[in-house]
Scaffold this active site. Structure first.
Site, PDB file in Angstrom:
ATOM      1  N   ASN A   9       0.873  -1.177   0.000  1.00 22.04           N
ATOM      2  CA  ASN A   9       0.000   0.000   0.000  1.00 22.04           C
ATOM      3  C   ASN A   9       0.910   1.226   0.000  1.00 22.04           C
ATOM      4  O   ASN A   9       1.484   1.578   1.018  1.00 22.04           O
ATOM      5  CB  ASN A   9      -0.898  -0.031   1.242  1.00 22.04           C
ATOM      6  CG  ASN A   9      -1.744   1.222   1.359  1.00 22.04           C
ATOM      7  OD1 ASN A   9      -1.789   2.058   0.447  1.00 22.04           O
ATOM      8  ND2 ASN A   9      -2.430   1.370   2.490  1.00 22.04           N
ATOM      9  N   TRP A  10       1.020   1.848  -1.166  1.00 25.32           N
ATOM     10  CA  TRP A  10       1.962   2.973  -1.294  1.00 25.32           C
ATOM     11  C   TRP A  10       1.427   4.253  -0.675  1.00 25.32           C
ATOM     12  O   TRP A  10       2.147   5.244  -0.594  1.00 25.32           O
ATOM     13  CB  TRP A  10       2.295   3.197  -2.773  1.00 25.32           C
ATOM     14  CG  TRP A  10       3.043   2.067  -3.428  1.00 25.32           C
ATOM     15  CD1 TRP A  10       3.347   0.845  -2.865  1.00 25.32           C
ATOM     16  CD2 TRP A  10       3.589   2.032  -4.752  1.00 25.32           C
ATOM     17  NE1 TRP A  10       4.033   0.054  -3.750  1.00 25.32           N
ATOM     18  CE2 TRP A  10       4.204   0.765  -4.928  1.00 25.32           C
ATOM     19  CE3 TRP A  10       3.614   2.933  -5.806  1.00 25.32           C
ATOM     20  CZ2 TRP A  10       4.841   0.399  -6.121  1.00 25.32           C
ATOM     21  CZ3 TRP A  10       4.244   2.572  -6.997  1.00 25.32           C
ATOM     22  CH2 TRP A  10       4.854   1.319  -7.140  1.00 25.32           C
ATOM     23  N   LYS A  11       0.153   4.235  -0.302  1.00 23.85           N
ATOM     24  CA  LYS A  11      -0.494   5.428   0.286  1.00 23.85           C
ATOM     25  C   LYS A  11      -0.267   6.648  -0.617  1.00 23.85           C
ATOM     26  O   LYS A  11      -0.176   6.492  -1.835  1.00 23.85           O
ATOM     27  CB  LYS A  11      -0.002   5.634   1.726  1.00 23.85           C
ATOM     28  CG  LYS A  11      -0.181   4.362   2.562  1.00 23.85           C
ATOM     29  CD  LYS A  11      -0.007   4.549   4.048  1.00 23.85           C
ATOM     30  CE  LYS A  11      -0.208   3.226   4.779  1.00 23.85           C
ATOM     31  NZ  LYS A  11      -0.112   3.336   6.232  1.00 23.85           N
ATOM     32  N   HIS A  94      -9.562   1.318   4.874  1.00 20.11           N
ATOM     33  CA  HIS A  94      -8.307   1.492   5.592  1.00 20.11           C
ATOM     34  C   HIS A  94      -8.520   2.450   6.762  1.00 20.11           C
ATOM     35  O   HIS A  94      -9.303   3.394   6.664  1.00 20.11           O
ATOM     36  CB  HIS A  94      -7.232   2.044   4.640  1.00 20.11           C
ATOM     37  CG  HIS A  94      -5.859   1.965   5.221  1.00 20.11           C
ATOM     38  ND1 HIS A  94      -5.395   2.889   6.141  1.00 20.11           N
ATOM     39  CD2 HIS A  94      -4.862   1.075   5.062  1.00 20.11           C
ATOM     40  CE1 HIS A  94      -4.165   2.561   6.495  1.00 20.11           C
ATOM     41  NE2 HIS A  94      -3.812   1.455   5.851  1.00 20.11           N
ATOM     42  N   GLU A  96      -6.887   4.832   7.823  1.00 14.82           N
ATOM     43  CA  GLU A  96      -6.635   6.245   7.500  1.00 14.82           C
ATOM     44  C   GLU A  96      -7.852   6.857   6.805  1.00 14.82           C
ATOM     45  O   GLU A  96      -8.135   8.041   6.965  1.00 14.82           O
ATOM     46  CB  GLU A  96      -5.367   6.362   6.637  1.00 14.82           C
ATOM     47  CG  GLU A  96      -4.113   6.112   7.471  1.00 14.82           C
ATOM     48  CD  GLU A  96      -2.946   5.508   6.717  1.00 14.82           C
ATOM     49  OE1 GLU A  96      -2.945   5.517   5.475  1.00 14.82           O
ATOM     50  OE2 GLU A  96      -2.025   5.003   7.393  1.00 14.82           O
ATOM     51  N   GLU A 164      -5.395  -4.792  10.657  1.00 11.44           N
ATOM     52  CA  GLU A 164      -4.376  -3.766  10.844  1.00 11.44           C
ATOM     53  C   GLU A 164      -4.654  -3.010  12.150  1.00 11.44           C
ATOM     54  O   GLU A 164      -5.446  -2.052  12.159  1.00 11.44           O
ATOM     55  CB  GLU A 164      -4.398  -2.765   9.682  1.00 11.44           C
ATOM     56  CG  GLU A 164      -4.094  -3.376   8.336  1.00 11.44           C
ATOM     57  CD  GLU A 164      -3.483  -2.351   7.378  1.00 11.44           C
ATOM     58  OE1 GLU A 164      -2.371  -2.605   6.895  1.00 11.44           O
ATOM     59  OE2 GLU A 164      -4.094  -1.299   7.137  1.00 11.44           O
ATOM     60  N   GLY A 170       2.488   2.444  10.898  1.00  8.41           N
ATOM     61  CA  GLY A 170       3.429   3.554  10.764  1.00  8.41           C
ATOM     62  C   GLY A 170       4.149   3.907  12.055  1.00  8.41           C
ATOM     63  O   GLY A 170       4.769   4.966  12.150  1.00  8.41           O
ATOM     64  N   SER A 210       3.449  -1.939  10.360  1.00 12.45           N
ATOM     65  CA  SER A 210       4.900  -1.969  10.581  1.00 12.45           C
ATOM     66  C   SER A 210       5.551  -3.291  10.174  1.00 12.45           C
ATOM     67  O   SER A 210       6.487  -3.764  10.828  1.00 12.45           O
ATOM     68  CB  SER A 210       5.244  -1.619  12.034  1.00 12.45           C
ATOM     69  OG  SER A 210       4.838  -0.290  12.320  1.00 12.45           O
ATOM     70  N   GLY A 231       2.925  -1.096   4.312  1.00 11.43           N
ATOM     71  CA  GLY A 231       2.935   0.328   3.992  1.00 11.43           C
ATOM     72  C   GLY A 231       4.346   0.798   3.664  1.00 11.43           C
ATOM     73  O   GLY A 231       4.868   0.557   2.573  1.00 11.43           O
ATOM     74  N   GLY A 232       4.987   1.451   4.629  1.00 10.79           N
ATOM     75  CA  GLY A 232       6.296   2.079   4.417  1.00 10.79           C
ATOM     76  C   GLY A 232       7.322   1.192   3.727  1.00 10.79           C
ATOM     77  O   GLY A 232       8.016   1.644   2.802  1.00 10.79           O
TER      78      GLY A 232
HETATM   79  P1  13P Z   1       3.040   0.580   7.705  1.00 16.01           P
HETATM   80  O1  13P Z   1       3.540  -0.728   7.126  1.00 16.01           O
HETATM   81  O2  13P Z   1       3.763   1.777   7.178  1.00 16.01           O
HETATM   82  O3  13P Z   1       2.935   0.515   9.190  1.00 16.01           O
HETATM   83  O4  13P Z   1       1.529   0.756   7.157  1.00 16.01           O
HETATM   84  C1  13P Z   1       0.661  -0.310   7.281  1.00 16.01           C
HETATM   85  C2  13P Z   1      -0.556  -0.032   6.502  1.00 16.01           C
HETATM   86  O5  13P Z   1      -1.329   0.859   6.840  1.00 16.01           O
HETATM   87  C3  13P Z   1      -0.789  -0.802   5.272  1.00 16.01           C
HETATM   88  O6  13P Z   1      -2.063  -0.585   4.758  1.00 16.01           O
END
Ligand code: 13P
Length: 253
Positions: A9-11, A94, A96, A164, A170, A210, A231-232
């Protein structure tokens, strides 16, 4: 037999040029890893460019969100019809989106239904906040989110769940493999209650929060965890490739 799935997930990261560069950097290595479904989810604006690059490879495409209506006066939104044929997956609900864009369980339910109708596999995200976890309410919160998101859906048709926990997103503070496995086991039990044993044993449930190349092995070897939503670490080619490779080597489901 559940094929493990790793989705990046590149956000809201990477310009179109950067997205193309990132996927080119990963493509060769990812394409050579079998027995794992590999998905990248760039921002909407980069979907067509990335689709063009991954064409003919085993890497698949997902969107990060979508509206539930097929068309209409919804300025700035993207519809299931626009994604169908382009993306095989779409991330729905998600945390967010729930937190910053006021997505309710009702909206998320409409989006899951719309994705299924459009033939796109929804990756439905659920997870508790830190204070809910500390108050011992994790199971209740996650069960409720699951029930509401799947309300009036008779057939899961390829739906994927991503657990999640918000406190792990994050923050660099991942759940341990064992913790995540316990919650995901619980989610699978809820699916058994709602849809029966067969549906529960075939649905894929991912962990997200994470995930890195350093902790994926502990997570993926767990019996109930079928992959990860990253994510990251999905923005770094080397990390993402390593996560996928370790998944192929250690998958326990
Ligand atoms: P991180 O891997 O950056 O914690 O993000 C997780 C996430 O929200 C994937 O959708």
């Amino acid at each position: 037999m559940r094929v493990p799935l790793i989705a990046g997930n590149w956000k809201m990261n990477a310009t179109v040029g950067e997205a193309a560069e990132l996927v080119r950097e990963m493509l060769g290595a990812l394409n050579r890893i079998d027995n794992v479904e590999k998905v990248v989810c760039p921002p909407f604006i980069s979907l067509t460019a990335v689709a063009e690059i991954i064409k003919g490879s085993s890497v698949k495409l997902g969107a990060q969100n979508m509206h539930f209506e097929d068309r209409g006066a919804y300025t700035g939104e993207i519809s299931p019809l626009m994604l169908a044929g382009l993306c095989q997956f779409v991330i729905i609900g998600h945390s967010e989106r729930r937190q910053y864009f006021n997505e309710t369980d009702g909206i998320i339910n409409k989006k899951v239904k719309a994705a299924l109708k459009a033939g796109i596999e929804p990756i439905l995200c659920i997870g508790e906040k830190l204070e809910e976890n500390e108050a011992g309410r994790m199971a209740a919160v996650v069960s409720r989110q699951l029930e509401l998101a799947l309300a009036d859906i008779d057939n899961l048709n390829g739906t994927i769940i991503a657990y999640e926990p918000i406190w792990a997103i994050g923050t660099g503070r991942s759940a341990t493999g064992q913790q995540a496995n316990e919650t995901i086991g619980l989610i699978r039990q809820r699916i058994t209650n709602l849809y029966g044993k067969e549906a529960a044993s075939s649905i894929r449930i991912l962990y997200g929060g994470s995930v890195t190349a350093d902790n994926i092995a502990d997570i993926i070897k767990q019996t109930d965890i079928d992959g990860a939503l990253v994510g990251g670490a999905s923005l770094k080619a080397e990390q993402f490739i390593s996560i996928v490779r370790q998944t192929a080597e250690n998958s326990g489901s």
